[in-house]
Design an enzyme around this catalytic site. Sequence first.
Site, PDB file in Angstrom:
ATOM      1  N   ASN A   9       0.885  -1.158   0.152  1.00  0.00           N
ATOM      2  CA  ASN A   9       0.258   0.121   0.105  1.00  0.00           C
ATOM      3  C   ASN A   9       0.881   1.059   0.023  1.00  0.00           C
ATOM      4  OD1 ASN A   9      -1.817   1.923   0.411  1.00  0.00           O
ATOM      5  ND2 ASN A   9      -2.371   1.410   2.601  1.00  0.00           N
ATOM      6  N   HIS A  93      -9.526   1.080   4.780  1.00  0.00           N
ATOM      7  CA  HIS A  93      -8.280   1.577   5.542  1.00  0.00           C
ATOM      8  C   HIS A  93      -8.439   2.178   6.477  1.00  0.00           C
ATOM      9  CE1 HIS A  93      -4.181   2.652   6.337  1.00  0.00           C
ATOM     10  NE2 HIS A  93      -3.898   1.622   5.657  1.00  0.00           N
ATOM     11  N   GLU A  95      -6.674   4.764   7.564  1.00  0.00           N
ATOM     12  CA  GLU A  95      -6.631   6.306   7.551  1.00  0.00           C
ATOM     13  C   GLU A  95      -7.761   6.807   6.640  1.00  0.00           C
ATOM     14  OE1 GLU A  95      -2.990   5.511   5.264  1.00  0.00           O
ATOM     15  OE2 GLU A  95      -1.889   5.309   7.281  1.00  0.00           O
ATOM     16  N   GLU A 167      -5.244  -4.662  10.629  1.00  0.00           N
ATOM     17  CA  GLU A 167      -4.177  -3.937  10.830  1.00  0.00           C
ATOM     18  C   GLU A 167      -4.659  -2.938  11.844  1.00  0.00           C
ATOM     19  OE1 GLU A 167      -2.432  -2.757   6.696  1.00  0.00           O
ATOM     20  OE2 GLU A 167      -4.240  -1.109   7.201  1.00  0.00           O
ATOM     21  N   GLY A 173       2.522   2.571  10.684  1.00  0.00           N
ATOM     22  CA  GLY A 173       3.364   3.853  10.782  1.00  0.00           C
ATOM     23  C   GLY A 173       4.318   4.155  11.815  1.00  0.00           C
ATOM     24  N   SER A 213       3.583  -1.588  10.545  1.00  0.00           N
ATOM     25  CA  SER A 213       4.702  -1.610  10.501  1.00  0.00           C
ATOM     26  C   SER A 213       5.601  -2.853  10.305  1.00  0.00           C
ATOM     27  CB  SER A 213       5.194  -1.201  11.881  1.00  0.00           C
ATOM     28  OG  SER A 213       4.729  -0.015  12.226  1.00  0.00           O
TER      29      SER A 213
END
Length: 262
Positions: A9, A93, A95, A167, A173, A213
Amino acid sequence: MRPVIIAANWKMNTTPADAGELARTIAGRTREADVVRVICPPSVCLAAVRDAVVGEGIGVGAQNVHHELAGAYTGEVSAPMLAGLATWVILGHSERRRDAGETDALIGRKLGRAVEAGLRPILCVGELLDEREAGRAVDVVRAQLAGALAGHDPDTLRAAGLVIAYEPVWAIGTGRTASGADASAMADAIRAALRDAGWGSAADDVPVLYGGSATSGNIAEFLAEPAIDGALVGGASLKPDEMAGMVGRAAITAAARRAADA
Ligand code: 13P
């Protein structure tokens, strides 16, 4: 036998001028047999990546689709528009849940559009840190799945090759990862939720990826878990060395699964 998948991604990184070269470099360094490789660049880079990986057996995916087919939705991309550009799509996602306010119900509508358009969906779920610390991680993920999958026929989603990416938001991140054991337990919970939602034994065929990560240095911990079928990778997926390391390790798991299946 479930496939082993390494999906990149790229998020809001690369340009049409450099995405093709990066994709070509990654393709050339990840040619191990039996690992499903997917690259999801920004939508404006889809054509460049598609052209760069012709003949490489790499899937190209979008990072989102709109929940309507067409109309007055400024700045959006619909599922039919991706024809010829992408064969996969990331949905829900964290985000986008955070920044675009995507709800489980909206993600469910996107899922329907993706499947109608023949796109293979990677549906993302995952809890926030305070939810994990409160012992609610499984409940949160179950609710996300129930909300997004409501009204969808399990057979249709299975035929579309639905993939679930677990996730945990606190691992994205941050350089912090879930443990392999925690990710595995969540993968089990995800398949249990699918079974409860009427999937029956088909739940066991759904690939579950870990994301957050993931790197070449920690991928082995996840791939050592039989319940985990690969990774959805952000930052490290922009680095060819990292992709080579992750796909190389994934090939070991893929070969072991093949041998066990023979
Ligand atoms: P990072 O690998 O950068 O933590 O991102 C994970 C992710 O969000 C993939 O979709």
